[in-house]
Design an enzyme around this catalytic site. Structure first.
Site, PDB file in Angstrom:
ATOM      1  N   ARG B  13      48.748  49.757  30.312  1.00 57.76           N
ATOM      2  CA  ARG B  13      49.899  49.998  30.781  1.00 57.76           C
ATOM      3  C   ARG B  13      50.582  49.049  31.909  1.00 57.76           C
ATOM      4  O   ARG B  13      51.641  48.101  31.505  1.00 57.76           O
ATOM      5  CB  ARG B  13      50.204  51.205  31.600  1.00 57.76           C
ATOM      6  CG  ARG B  13      51.410  51.953  31.726  1.00 57.76           C
ATOM      7  CD  ARG B  13      52.239  51.687  32.995  1.00 57.76           C
ATOM      8  NE  ARG B  13      51.429  51.914  34.283  1.00 57.76           N
ATOM      9  CZ  ARG B  13      51.799  51.360  35.312  1.00 57.76           C
ATOM     10  NH1 ARG B  13      52.911  50.416  35.209  1.00 57.76           N
ATOM     11  NH2 ARG B  13      50.899  51.341  36.382  1.00 57.76           N
ATOM     12  N   THR B 179      52.591  47.611  45.909  1.00 57.51           N
ATOM     13  CA  THR B 179      53.363  47.372  44.850  1.00 57.51           C
ATOM     14  C   THR B 179      53.850  45.833  44.705  1.00 57.51           C
ATOM     15  O   THR B 179      53.903  45.274  43.667  1.00 57.51           O
ATOM     16  CB  THR B 179      54.573  48.341  44.416  1.00 57.51           C
ATOM     17  OG1 THR B 179      53.892  49.754  44.418  1.00 57.51           O
ATOM     18  CG2 THR B 179      55.100  48.224  43.164  1.00 57.51           C
ATOM     19  N   HIS B 207      45.699  50.474  44.706  1.00 63.73           N
ATOM     20  CA  HIS B 207      46.238  50.014  43.641  1.00 63.73           C
ATOM     21  C   HIS B 207      46.924  48.511  44.053  1.00 63.73           C
ATOM     22  O   HIS B 207      48.134  48.691  44.718  1.00 63.73           O
ATOM     23  CB  HIS B 207      47.337  50.710  42.836  1.00 63.73           C
ATOM     24  CG  HIS B 207      48.008  50.191  41.860  1.00 63.73           C
ATOM     25  ND1 HIS B 207      48.023  50.517  40.462  1.00 63.73           N
ATOM     26  CD2 HIS B 207      48.991  49.087  42.000  1.00 63.73           C
ATOM     27  CE1 HIS B 207      48.618  49.872  39.871  1.00 63.73           C
ATOM     28  NE2 HIS B 207      49.524  48.948  40.381  1.00 63.73           N
ATOM     29  N   HIS B 209      48.208  44.508  44.082  1.00 59.09           N
ATOM     30  CA  HIS B 209      48.904  43.316  43.093  1.00 59.09           C
ATOM     31  C   HIS B 209      48.350  41.820  43.837  1.00 59.09           C
ATOM     32  O   HIS B 209      48.176  42.061  44.947  1.00 59.09           O
ATOM     33  CB  HIS B 209      50.414  43.382  43.025  1.00 59.09           C
ATOM     34  CG  HIS B 209      50.824  44.428  41.955  1.00 59.09           C
ATOM     35  ND1 HIS B 209      50.821  44.063  40.596  1.00 59.09           N
ATOM     36  CD2 HIS B 209      50.774  45.668  41.854  1.00 59.09           C
ATOM     37  CE1 HIS B 209      51.029  45.078  39.819  1.00 59.09           C
ATOM     38  NE2 HIS B 209      51.362  46.154  40.662  1.00 59.09           N
ATOM     39  N   HIS B 304      24.138  20.092  42.847  1.00 52.91           N
ATOM     40  CA  HIS B 304      24.249  21.330  42.315  1.00 52.91           C
ATOM     41  C   HIS B 304      23.209  21.598  41.244  1.00 52.91           C
ATOM     42  O   HIS B 304      22.613  22.478  41.098  1.00 52.91           O
ATOM     43  CB  HIS B 304      25.712  21.799  41.917  1.00 52.91           C
ATOM     44  CG  HIS B 304      26.765  21.783  43.186  1.00 52.91           C
ATOM     45  ND1 HIS B 304      27.349  23.114  43.548  1.00 52.91           N
ATOM     46  CD2 HIS B 304      27.132  21.065  44.303  1.00 52.91           C
ATOM     47  CE1 HIS B 304      27.922  22.810  44.442  1.00 52.91           C
ATOM     48  NE2 HIS B 304      27.914  21.733  44.965  1.00 52.91           N
TER      49      HIS B 304
END
Lengths: 546, 546
Positions: B13, B179, B207, B209, B304
């Site tokens: 969605r 949002t 939720h 972003h 490394h």
């Protein structure tokens, strides 16, 4: 008066350790100039001890007069059991002759005993002596406490002892490194705060890696804890999951929190700098990258587009223009009429949301997307689709015939040749060219033929050519989508072609590109509409695109 | 007993709102099955009100027997000034007939008055009535408080009032949404903690972003503050900069912090699930993506690699195998002999670090990389380079001649045809084929000719074909790098070709692919070395690669 957080950019050193990255000396010089123009505090540009390309770089970089940034050479503490003077790597740091040197040393006891295989005391001497030596040579010295957070977790006393000897040696900054990238934000906050309290007279820095997806947040929390120096790479490249993304950190700290990182007037160049650095590095910046990505301010959901059109801050946390980026409304099956209508009205002012052609165009868009076209990033091709559909289009040329031949071994210098026959206003022109590949040959043939009729095409050249294989499991039988970016020196435009045949897909995109230019010329000569940057209709992207 | 954090996946969605993403109903069904196998708590699969493709999806998904996940439909509260019963979108949520419904409503007063344009009280009614209605229909209801953090900043009383009416309406979870993506980690922590304290009897979710690059960290801090429900998308896709990346959140919470998110035995499938979801979504997962990216455990710097070989946790915060990923040592000019030596010794056991051929091979590697080859991800081609150099190579075939013709309009169904002449052990074979493009025609011709001599090639087919334009500013004259992935059903291998001519570049990669298969066959029939997965020499990547 804002607090300063010094930005330390290691694109050319830590960033060079990212997979797929390999800088030439020229590349490095270009990026140094770019970062200096932006105004970061430090540019860590290489490790003269371990990389002979870097030795050459440090010679050549003296030609550049840096305005703001301090050039930094990176290297290890002296090796175990020898004196600083005997260590060649440390000597090469002096030869590099930079104002600043960043020295890394182990802050995790396990690394000292099991990896370097020396005693905890010798490691402390290695650190203190190396720093003291470089300070006596007049350098500004930043100490990178490698593996600090893991080291502090397992043996906090030793980790702090490491910082203490670095400070005693004269280090100007103690940079705490989450070398393995496993620390969490609240840990970083607590530990950094502790270090700042323990060493109040020295600058404390932070260097994070993105293995838990939290490098930026960890760096932010370190600043909350009192760090005033943040290390990272401009577009986030680095070992494994990369380093802290500097192009995210600067706006986070400066725009959102009021710190001073770079000169205020340069904030608007954040996006352009990212695209340039990516171009030189030969990587693509992910479109979803915060602030500077091509889709950072791209809206797709119908309600999002509706909201942003009413008030941009309804769905944007800040103004894209502040960082030099642009808002985009993505055309797609979920765009709806609201998004596409302005584009349609640019072609035919009389159409409305309820005109039947509007719906038909949306259906045509969906049909084309279904077979592989994607007009995000190729709006000029969609403009041609609309013009053809609405009858606002008169073809400038027809391609009647072409043949491309690829032969190996080649009969002459080029293995590819192309014949083409075009027709313009009833007149035919046929010609042939060679090329260094079938697409190149056909591209050259098409232009050669059309320049006879349209000399303005001489100004057009392509600046980008991208191929995307759509259904790769079909392998060489797959559909490909070719995206071409063209310029005539004034404007940039993108066109697209889809086919299982890469030559045909390229031909579609090339023909669209030429048509678009000729339409533009016609409208300009008719004193037509302003063809300027319209957020809704054109995406004049530069080198960074989705 | 670990605390559970419910994972709410909105790939289908919110993820569908990412630029460049467009799911067919079939795509969605495949991803639902994949996420259910992984064991996330909720799969938010669409918005039946706004997208008729989703209505069809919700019909078809009933054929699937979900084992673990709860299917969720997403939609808005009722529109202003009508009753819930009259709202068609809410009705379509019932028609979707899912166990769970996620309802979003505005928690920021500015959005209520300026975007939806209604009164603050009506908005509260819209929320409470919609939720109550759905609860009475027996649904589990998650309330997404849109713009919660911005709303709380500007009018905390109203934001909390919104949550209160949602709870009063019967919401099972109050998910706080950032949002616009502008919140910072400590803010999210404080506000979430406040909400959890204010509403102790209901589940609180988060939720986020990624507009500030901190979606994952913000979600982690919310969990620290008491949230027990995290929303995101499996590979982080979403509007603008994307959503919280669920493939990062799960290992962060479960492996690093001991929460329960998915069944323990499925953690090892995190990487494979990401590659599958990316494949179906038709996107590439960035190689540097935490945990599941192709380069998440790729080491390049000499120190490394040296450290990891001694003890993997010296430069890795966890074991790649735990999430189904692999360690890689990147071959490059900075790799040095340590990395390449095992690959060389696989061909010639007698060579050592100090053999002259070892240095010569490294120089040859650098030369090839300089002209555009990249052997990361195409180690089989480098193996052939080494074999040729070390004289451990006898060509299985020669291509004496080929010609590819591309003609438009086509004389028959196909516009492309290819002739080829090969020689094997002194015998020649010449043949011709048609194809749906020049590369496809040549590919088919090469195999057709060689299958006469080597029938085992019938089992080989290509699973991937990638084209990368190297110096795009040369546009159609640019060098291209073609990467091909082949399989014979047992093993996958990748080969590479570079040229300005895409047909030639493809030919090089195709010829290498066939040679590699024939070498493998020969070694197997000689009862040769174990050709199994060697981290150092092969990168049997699946669909997700750099």
């Amino acid at each position: 008066m804002s607090h300063q957080v010094k930005i330390f950019d290691s694109s050319l050193r830590d960033g060079a350790q990212a997979g797929g990255v390999s800088f030439s000396v020229e590349d490095k010089l270009k990026i140094v100039k770019s970062l200096d123009r932006l105004g970061v505090s430090y540019i860590e540009a290489g490790n003269p001890g371990s990389n002979f390309k870097d030795l050459e770089f440090f010679k050549r970089v003296k030609e550049i007069n840096l305005k703001t940034s301090k050039l930094t050479a990176f290297g290890s503490t002296r090796r175990k059991n020898i004196s600083v003077k005997e260590d060649e790597n440390v000597q090469s740091l002096l030869t590099a002759n930079t104002e600043v040197v960043a020295i890394f040393g182990k802050a995790w006891d396990f690394h000292v005993t099991d990896i370097i295989k020396t005693s905890l005391e010798e490691n402390l001497r290695m650190i203190e002596e190396t720093i003291r030596f470089l300070k006596e040579k007049g350098k500004e010295v930043i100490f990178d406490a490698e593996h600090f957070f893991d080291g502090y977790k397992e043996n906090p006393a030793y980790a702090l002892a490491v910082l203490k000897v670095a400070r005693d040696g004269g280090a100007d900054c103690l940079a705490l490194c989450d070398t393995n990238g496993g620390a969490f934000p609240n840990e970083v906050y607590e530990v950094t705060k502790k270090v700042v309290e323990t060493f109040p007279a020295v600058s404390v820095g932070i260097h994070c890696h993105n293995d838990c997806g939290m490098a930026v947040a960890n760096s932010i929390m370190a600043v909350e804890g009192g760090a005033n120096h943040v290390q990272g790479t401009y577009i986030g490249l680095g070992e494994r999951c990369g380093n802290t993304n500097i192009s995210t950190i600067i706006p986070n700290l400066q725009i959102k929190k009021g710190f001073f990182c770079i000169p205020k007037e340069n904030i608007v160049n954040l996006t352009a700098t990212a695209r340039y650095v990516a171009e030189i590095t030969n990587v693509t910046v992910e479109a979803s990258t915060p602030y500077i990505g091509n889709s950072a301010f791209a809206h797709k959901g119908g309600m999002h587009i509706d909201g942003v059109k009413k008030a941009s801050h309804s769905f944007e946390h800040m103004q894209p223009e502040d960082v030099g980026n642009k808002r985009r409304f993505l055309m797609s099956e979920v765009s709806g009429k609201t998004t596409i209508l302005p584009m349609i009205q640019k072609i035919d002012k009389d159409l409305t949301k309820n005109s039947s052609q509007t719906q038909e165009l949306i259906d045509e868009l969906k049909r084309l997307e279904h077979i592989g076209y994607q007009f995000e990033g190729a709006e000029s091709s969609f403009e041609l689709v609309m013009r053809k559909y609405l009858g606002k289009y008169k073809p400038f040329f027809e391609v009647n015939y072409y043949k491309v031949i690829e032969e190996e071994p080649a009969r002459n210098a080029f293995s590819s040749s192309a014949l083409i026959k075009v027709r313009v206003d009833g007149k035919e022109e046929m010609t042939a060219t060679e090329g260094n590949g079938p697409v190149n040959a056909l591209d050259k043939a098409l232009r050669k033929a059309l320049e006879v009729f349209y000399p303005s095409l001489k100004a057009v050249h392509l600046t980008d050519y991208k191929v995307r294989v759509l259904n790769a499991e079909e392998a060489t039988g797959a559909k490909v989508r070719v995206l071409i970016e063209s310029t005539d020196g004034k404007e940039l435009w993108s066109t697209v072609g889809v086919s299982t045949n890469i030559v045909e897909a390229s031909m579609i995109a090339l023909a669209d590109s030429i048509e678009y230019k000729l339409i533009k010329d016609l409208e300009e000569s008719e004193g037509g509409e302003n063809n300027g940057n319209d957020d809704d209709t054109k995406d004049i992207s530069s080198t960074c695109r989705a």
